[in-house]
Scaffold this active site. Structure first.
Site, mmCIF file in Angstrom:
data_model
loop_
_atom_site.group_PDB
_atom_site.id
_atom_site.type_symbol
_atom_site.label_atom_id
_atom_site.label_comp_id
_atom_site.label_asym_id
_atom_site.label_seq_id
_atom_site.Cartn_x
_atom_site.Cartn_y
_atom_site.Cartn_z
ATOM 1 N N HIS A 239 0.837 -1.031 0.367
ATOM 2 C CA HIS A 239 -0.158 0.117 -0.335
ATOM 3 C C HIS A 239 1.537 1.061 -0.044
ATOM 4 C CE1 HIS A 239 -3.597 2.296 0.075
ATOM 5 N NE2 HIS A 239 -3.928 1.914 1.564
ATOM 6 N N HIS A 283 -2.039 -2.113 -9.654
ATOM 7 C CA HIS A 283 -3.336 -1.178 -8.977
ATOM 8 C C HIS A 283 -4.468 -2.460 -8.718
ATOM 9 C CE1 HIS A 283 -5.279 1.276 -7.476
ATOM 10 N NE2 HIS A 283 -4.603 1.778 -6.777
ATOM 11 N N ASP A 336 2.802 5.806 -7.095
ATOM 12 C CA ASP A 336 4.184 5.657 -5.492
ATOM 13 C C ASP A 336 5.304 5.285 -6.591
ATOM 14 O OD1 ASP A 336 2.512 5.642 -3.271
ATOM 15 O OD2 ASP A 336 2.247 3.805 -3.814
HETATM 16 C C1 COA Z 1 -1.179 -3.234 -5.832
HETATM 17 C C2 COA Z 1 -1.327 -5.125 -5.902
HETATM 18 C C3 COA Z 1 -1.209 -4.887 -3.854
HETATM 19 C C4 COA Z 1 -2.480 -5.186 -6.517
HETATM 20 O O1 COA Z 1 -2.628 -6.618 -6.450
HETATM 21 P P1 COA Z 1 -3.385 -6.915 -7.004
HETATM 22 O O2 COA Z 1 -4.755 -6.469 -7.692
HETATM 23 O O3 COA Z 1 -3.936 -8.157 -6.304
HETATM 24 O O4 COA Z 1 -3.355 -8.125 -8.088
HETATM 25 P P2 COA Z 1 -2.218 -9.819 -7.983
HETATM 26 O O5 COA Z 1 -0.858 -9.210 -6.644
HETATM 27 O O6 COA Z 1 -3.137 -10.170 -8.155
HETATM 28 O O7 COA Z 1 -1.191 -9.036 -9.234
HETATM 29 C C5 COA Z 1 -2.384 -10.220 -10.525
HETATM 30 C C6 COA Z 1 -0.745 -10.636 -11.000
HETATM 31 O O8 COA Z 1 0.469 -8.943 -11.554
HETATM 32 C C7 COA Z 1 1.098 -9.778 -11.374
HETATM 33 N N1 COA Z 1 2.034 -8.579 -10.655
HETATM 34 C C8 COA Z 1 0.825 -7.147 -9.938
HETATM 35 N N2 COA Z 1 1.804 -6.320 -9.754
HETATM 36 C C9 COA Z 1 2.951 -6.401 -9.553
HETATM 37 C C10 COA Z 1 4.068 -5.660 -9.775
HETATM 38 N N3 COA Z 1 3.857 -4.637 -9.221
HETATM 39 N N4 COA Z 1 4.709 -6.903 -9.883
HETATM 40 C C11 COA Z 1 5.007 -8.086 -10.283
HETATM 41 N N5 COA Z 1 3.697 -8.482 -10.370
HETATM 42 C C12 COA Z 1 2.950 -7.593 -10.086
HETATM 43 C C13 COA Z 1 1.727 -10.558 -9.242
HETATM 44 O O9 COA Z 1 2.125 -11.267 -9.804
HETATM 45 C C14 COA Z 1 0.080 -11.082 -10.272
HETATM 46 O O10 COA Z 1 0.731 -12.321 -11.716
HETATM 47 P P3 COA Z 1 0.053 -14.505 -11.722
HETATM 48 O O11 COA Z 1 -1.279 -13.896 -12.239
HETATM 49 O O12 COA Z 1 1.352 -15.179 -11.986
HETATM 50 O O13 COA Z 1 0.173 -13.961 -10.291
HETATM 51 C C15 COA Z 1 -0.346 -5.198 -6.382
HETATM 52 O O14 COA Z 1 0.130 -4.583 -8.056
HETATM 53 C C16 COA Z 1 1.456 -4.799 -5.940
HETATM 54 O O15 COA Z 1 1.369 -6.117 -5.154
HETATM 55 N N6 COA Z 1 2.111 -4.083 -6.333
HETATM 56 C C17 COA Z 1 3.835 -3.542 -6.041
HETATM 57 C C18 COA Z 1 3.379 -2.186 -4.574
HETATM 58 C C19 COA Z 1 2.437 -1.696 -4.863
HETATM 59 O O16 COA Z 1 2.969 -0.611 -5.929
HETATM 60 N N7 COA Z 1 1.705 -0.928 -4.744
HETATM 61 C C20 COA Z 1 0.881 0.611 -3.710
HETATM 62 C C21 COA Z 1 -0.224 0.351 -4.935
HETATM 63 S S1 COA Z 1 -1.337 2.126 -5.300
#
Ligand code: COA
Length: 395
Positions: A239, A283, A336
């Protein structure tokens, strides 16, 4: 008399979604987060970033409408008057230097505890009425930059800047935040960049920290508790903590390239192969791009351009990382990612990036806490039990 549940167990099981993805968990008239646009009370984010100051946005979120000139003047006076910290909270921050230096505590932890302590001295602490909640919102909005500034002074080993007045009353919210942290009054460009970043970070409907605050408020607990919970939720790197993590990752990439270990692409392919998450990307709602990211990226790059090649290189590496993420993973940067590079270019220490996010998001949290209290229903979802079937303890 017990009433039947609103939906049956079978219906609940049919709509179960891990991490509540795609589930509507409540109503709000504060903000709408859509792939097509981000709106605060109906105003689009590009419009606000370009035409409104953070103080105006804070008023919009907390008081519910665009302020008149007189209302804005009144609001600014109220907030400026609330900037100083109670002496015992300042003393707590001064005593936190050892924990911060040892690394056992990070600024988000000290900020969370300071918010909690502010509740002890707030004359409205136990009053959840709309008027008391609004007063507490303004006090929190005013005091959080002071906490951040005092903390940075402690970390840097200098005496506390602006302790009596909470900074310089002639400065805007954004400029005062930088002044409290450094003792230097920022120029117009740095002030504008921070001001816009606060606007971009101010509100985002049912994100994890706001939802946390609403869950706490939904038990009819108090505003300081709900905001402290929001701070705890925001800290995580999935987050708000992502702005710090994104910058740390960029530093790692630059070191990797400069040490001759390989290219940006080599670093990225290695990250993909080891299933490492790239911070500042992805996201839950914006699958085709975050509206806020290009706004901040453009401002940050403009500052870097003036500061010189060394700063510009962060943005060049950032562009390369973005292109590879999009090409290979179809994942866009979130706000971010440019925030990390932008705050770095402004000389802000990395561990303060997420606290500055708090300085903005506190407006959204407080607006949601007030909305929850005004029309409350406790938030209590179900769980899907996956444990052992019935078994016997006694013989
Ligand atoms: C923001 C976040 C938690 C959203 O999560 P979500 O909607 O649950 O999406 P998921 O984590 O299920 O991701 C879907 C797919 O994309 C991939 N993915 C998503 N964000 C990624 C990232 N930042 N880097 C690499 N892979 C990523 C996941 O590994 C997943 O792949 P898979 O289907 O092969 O397992 C996630 O994108 C993330 O962890 N980002 C990095 C942290 C971040 O920047 N957070 C700030 C958000 S504003």
């Amino acid at each position: 008399m017990a009433t039947a549940p609103a939906i049956s167990k079978e219906q609940a099981e049919a709509i179960y979604s891990r991490g509540l993805e795609g589930i509507i968990a409540g109503e709000t008239n504060i903000c709408s987060v859509e792939q097509g646009g981000l709106f605060y009370r109906g105003y689009e984010i590009h419009d606000l970033a370009q035409h409104a100051t953070f103080e105006e946005v804070a008023f919009l979120l907390l008081e519910g409408h665009k302020p008149s000139a007189a209302e804005l003047t009144r609001f600014k006076h109220e907030v400026v008057a609330e900037r100083p910290l109670p002496p015992f909270v300042r003393a707590f921050i001064e005593s936190s230097g050892g924990w911060l230096a040892s690394g056992r505590a990070v600024p988000m932890d000290v900020l969370r505890s300071a918010v909690s302590l502010l509740g002890h001295t707030d004359p409205d602490a136990q009053d959840n009425s709309p008027a008391a909640n609004l007063r507490k919102s303004k006090r929190l909005l005013a005091k959080i930059p002071t906490i951040i500034g005092h903390m940075q002074n402690v970390i840097d080993g200098r005496s506390i800047i602006g302790a009596e007045l909470g900074g310089d009353p002639s400065l805007s919210h954004a400029a005062n935040l930088l002044y409290l942290m450094t003792g230097h009054k920022p120029d117009a460009e740095a002030t504008k960049v921070i001001d816009v970043s606060l606007t971009l970070y101010a509100e985002h409907d049912f994100n994890a920290s706001t939802f946390t605050s609403r869950v706490i408020a939904g038990t009819l607990s108090d505003m300081h508790g709900a905001v402290a919970g929001g701070v705890a939720a925001l800290k995580g790197p999935l987050h708000g903590g992502a702005n710090e993590a994104a910058m740390e990752m960029l530093k790692e990439i630059r070191e990797f390239v400069d040490a001759g270990k390989g290219s940006v692409n080599d670093f990225m392919q290695n990250a993909f192969a080891t299933k490492r998450k790239l911070m500042g990307f992805g996201h839950r709602v914006y699958k085709n791009g975050d509206h806020r990211a290009p706004i901040l990226g453009k401002l940050g790059r403009a500052v870097a351009q003036k500061k010189g090649k060394d700063f510009l290189r962060w943005f060049d590496i950032g562009d390369e990382v973005e292109k590879i993420m999009l090409r290979d993973k179809k994942i866009h940067p979130n706000v971010d990612f440019p925030c990390g590079m932008t705050y770095y270019t402004l000389g802000i220490p990395v561990p303060q990036y997420t606290p500055i996010f708090v300085a903005a998001r506190v407006t959204g949290w407080c607006a949601h806490i007030m909305e929850q209290h005004a029309n409350n229903r406790i938030i209590r979802p179900l769980s899907k039990y996956t444990g052992e079937p019935l078994r016997k303890w006694g013989t």
